[in-house]
Design an enzyme around this catalytic site. Sequence first.
Site, PDB file in Angstrom:
ATOM      1  N   ASP A 198       0.894  -1.140  -0.123  1.00 18.25           N
ATOM      2  CA  ASP A 198      -0.088   0.077  -0.021  1.00 18.25           C
ATOM      3  C   ASP A 198       0.849   1.207   0.007  1.00 18.25           C
ATOM      4  O   ASP A 198       2.010   1.412   0.553  1.00 18.25           O
ATOM      5  CB  ASP A 198      -0.928   0.092   1.329  1.00 18.25           C
ATOM      6  CG  ASP A 198      -0.326  -0.156   2.517  1.00 18.25           C
ATOM      7  OD1 ASP A 198       0.844  -1.016   2.686  1.00 18.25           O
ATOM      8  OD2 ASP A 198      -0.536   0.553   3.472  1.00 18.25           O
ATOM      9  N   GLU A 255      -0.105  -1.260   6.004  1.00 14.58           N
ATOM     10  CA  GLU A 255       0.945  -0.904   6.839  1.00 14.58           C
ATOM     11  C   GLU A 255       0.703   0.876   7.087  1.00 14.58           C
ATOM     12  O   GLU A 255       0.865   1.081   8.081  1.00 14.58           O
ATOM     13  CB  GLU A 255       2.374  -1.156   6.020  1.00 14.58           C
ATOM     14  CG  GLU A 255       3.414  -0.793   7.261  1.00 14.58           C
ATOM     15  CD  GLU A 255       4.129   0.575   7.340  1.00 14.58           C
ATOM     16  OE1 GLU A 255       4.599   0.843   8.279  1.00 14.58           O
ATOM     17  OE2 GLU A 255       3.755   1.410   6.309  1.00 14.58           O
TER      18      GLU A 255
END
Lengths: 422, 422
Positions: B102, B167
């Site tokens: 991400d 994350e």
Amino acid sequence: MAREGKIREWLEQHRERGIQLLEQFVRARSTQGNEKDVQQLVIEELERMNLEVDVWEPGGKELLGNPYFASSRKEFSGSPNVVGVLKGAGNGRSIILNGHVDVVPEGDLDKWEDDPYSARIVDGKMFGRGTTDMKGGNVSLLLAIQAIQALDIRLKGDIIFQSVVEEESGGAGTLATILRGYQADAALIPEPTNMKIFPKQQGSMWFRLHVKGQSAHGGTRYEGVSAIEKSMKVVESILELEKVRNERVTDPLYEKIPIPFPINLGKISGGDWPSSVCDLVVMEGRMGVSPEETMDAAKAELESWLVGLKEVDPWFEKHPVTVEWFGARWLPGSIDVEHELMKTLVVNYKRVLDEEPIIEASPWGTDGGLLTGVGGTPSIVFGPGVTEMAHFSNEYIELDKIFITAEIIALCLLDWCGVDGE
Amino acid sequence: MAREGKIREWLEQHRERGIQLLEQFVRARSTQGNEKDVQQLVIEELERMNLEVDVWEPGGKELLGNPYFASSRKEFSGSPNVVGVLKGAGNGRSIILNGHVDVVPEGDLDKWEDDPYSARIVDGKMFGRGTTDMKGGNVSLLLAIQAIQALDIRLKGDIIFQSVVEEESGGAGTLATILRGYQADAALIPEPTNMKIFPKQQGSMWFRLHVKGQSAHGGTRYEGVSAIEKSMKVVESILELEKVRNERVTDPLYEKIPIPFPINLGKISGGDWPSSVCDLVVMEGRMGVSPEETMDAAKAELESWLVGLKEVDPWFEKHPVTVEWFGARWLPGSIDVEHELMKTLVVNYKRVLDEEPIIEASPWGTDGGLLTGVGGTPSIVFGPGVTEMAHFSNEYIELDKIFITAEIIALCLLDWCGVDGE
């Protein structure tokens, strides 16, 4: 029966009519842009009174380009001003009786115990937005004129009754009456003063400050400069300026006021992420302006004071705080406490209430600032509304005070304008 | 040729392939909720490498109800985790190689000189969101495994390659790998460290403060209490707490860091009208958490510190500042600097670069906090990306560093996992 007794009697006999009029005014819900209905009621009343009625929508280059023009809008269609003139016989002093019909928004409806436009009466108080600020005062004016008309006499000086829009947004309505040529020897504005007499009114204007920082990740915040921390210094500095400005005030009218001309920082916002260093804080506030200074002088003082921040913190040398003047603005107003209308008002207040009036300076501006400063018409603020309830939820007015105020004003009009043939 | 030479040669020969892979990863624009495409590329790569591939969308009661779960969403469909396992022969130490796919939003597009997902190469640097944080590191991991596979040997311990989501929003992706049962003797995370070795990572969590005042008209501001002025005291108090907390830090890893565990106030907002006294200020910030303390202990310290504000100003006695913990949260992480994987990493860094590595503590958290604290897998953070460019416009990575990092990691894997038959 003396005129005094006749006026009181007429007012007592027409109490219901006065209350009905206020009820209609309040129910007309005349927030900014929605003043047409209430002005229609005013027009009908003035026509019943046989006044010369002047109705127009403010606008045009002269108004919009005027240095004193302040409004959140530039278009006033559907928001007419209304003026009704009762011509005197001549050789008397004229007077402007000025009241605004616009009301501030009702705010959080949950804080109202009833519909904000209910005009409901409980224990001698009428509740509703605009009762106190200032339709109750406007009704006092109309009743005062009507009571005099009922005496079957003719005044020497003109009465110019002004029902204006836009007071709550900076006074464009009253400015438009001045530009239309209305002027008088003095003015009276029945804003909500708790029947105190306000010969001076605090002016005010809004400002917006930009305080700069430098962005960085919150985990290494020492690599940035927090605009929030810098803002703390700005807030402190503004408080210091407020102190300096107020230490200058010597007028006894301000004796009981803790801070005659406050600088209020009302809004703050900055940053867009909890873990980033904030690089810009915007603050908005209101600067109180003394009747002894000009708006421009007050502006200049704040601006140069903020330039001085670089002495407090070198950061501000390269990143000066910027000042923007925006939004609403009210000129300060002042009339000599020895002015003839002041004297007349004090005498008649005592005559009706058998006690000394309280004479104070008001902590806010009114259209009196424009009437005095731009229109050349010295103005007094004196009205029946409850100062503390203006702009608040559950706004109300004590009905009795509307009639007492009307009586005092009627007596003043006789003295001020003079009676033809006497 | 020694293995070391063969690894370097293989990496040189496959440089174009590595760059292409990164280019594809970057162009997949994997902001939160849009990770599916990049994960599909990862799956294909892992299948080409013949790893055992495990793909699943995080979710379920166990994850959402876990005390370490932190995310802005509760639904992860379309956001799969991908794990590829290279089974060892046995009797060796296992390792987790963890990287997130991400990326943070691109922010203000005007600040980018090019399309944020261009993956354009200029002067040996590839530009684009996610190049540095941390797809470049993920490519280093894949290249390291592929280089070892090219040696035609078998490792003793397992390599568990994890390509996770979330994350940037609090680690729900890595938490889901732990709950799925993945664990190892150690872990390596190639977040952008400028090739510094981070055995400790700062944890952090977000908080929201409510500072109360009392409303009044700005013209009589002395009748109210400014929440903006009260906030100044809160800001000062938070700075004082930060000082107290950081004075405790004695670990030499933090020697060069001005404020090892900052408390950053990143957002402020209050008030809704320039000429009203502001009665509520909300501030949001990020509290840095030391690996030597628990998140709960840090929370408790801030909370009780703010209770102490009533000693500074009695206003806070009846109007205490309230604290809310919300949004993202990263556990601190720590591995013993004498841990065997640390030693192996330092030795191989020197072997490849012929210089001492810089060993520091990181100013931000990574998924290493979860791997260590919840998963029981001690973690080191070491990667090729440019720390300063993470989350910034014009993010880039130096391509050479991806291959040097891959070489160091490959050598570490040989040493750590051991070679079968040796």
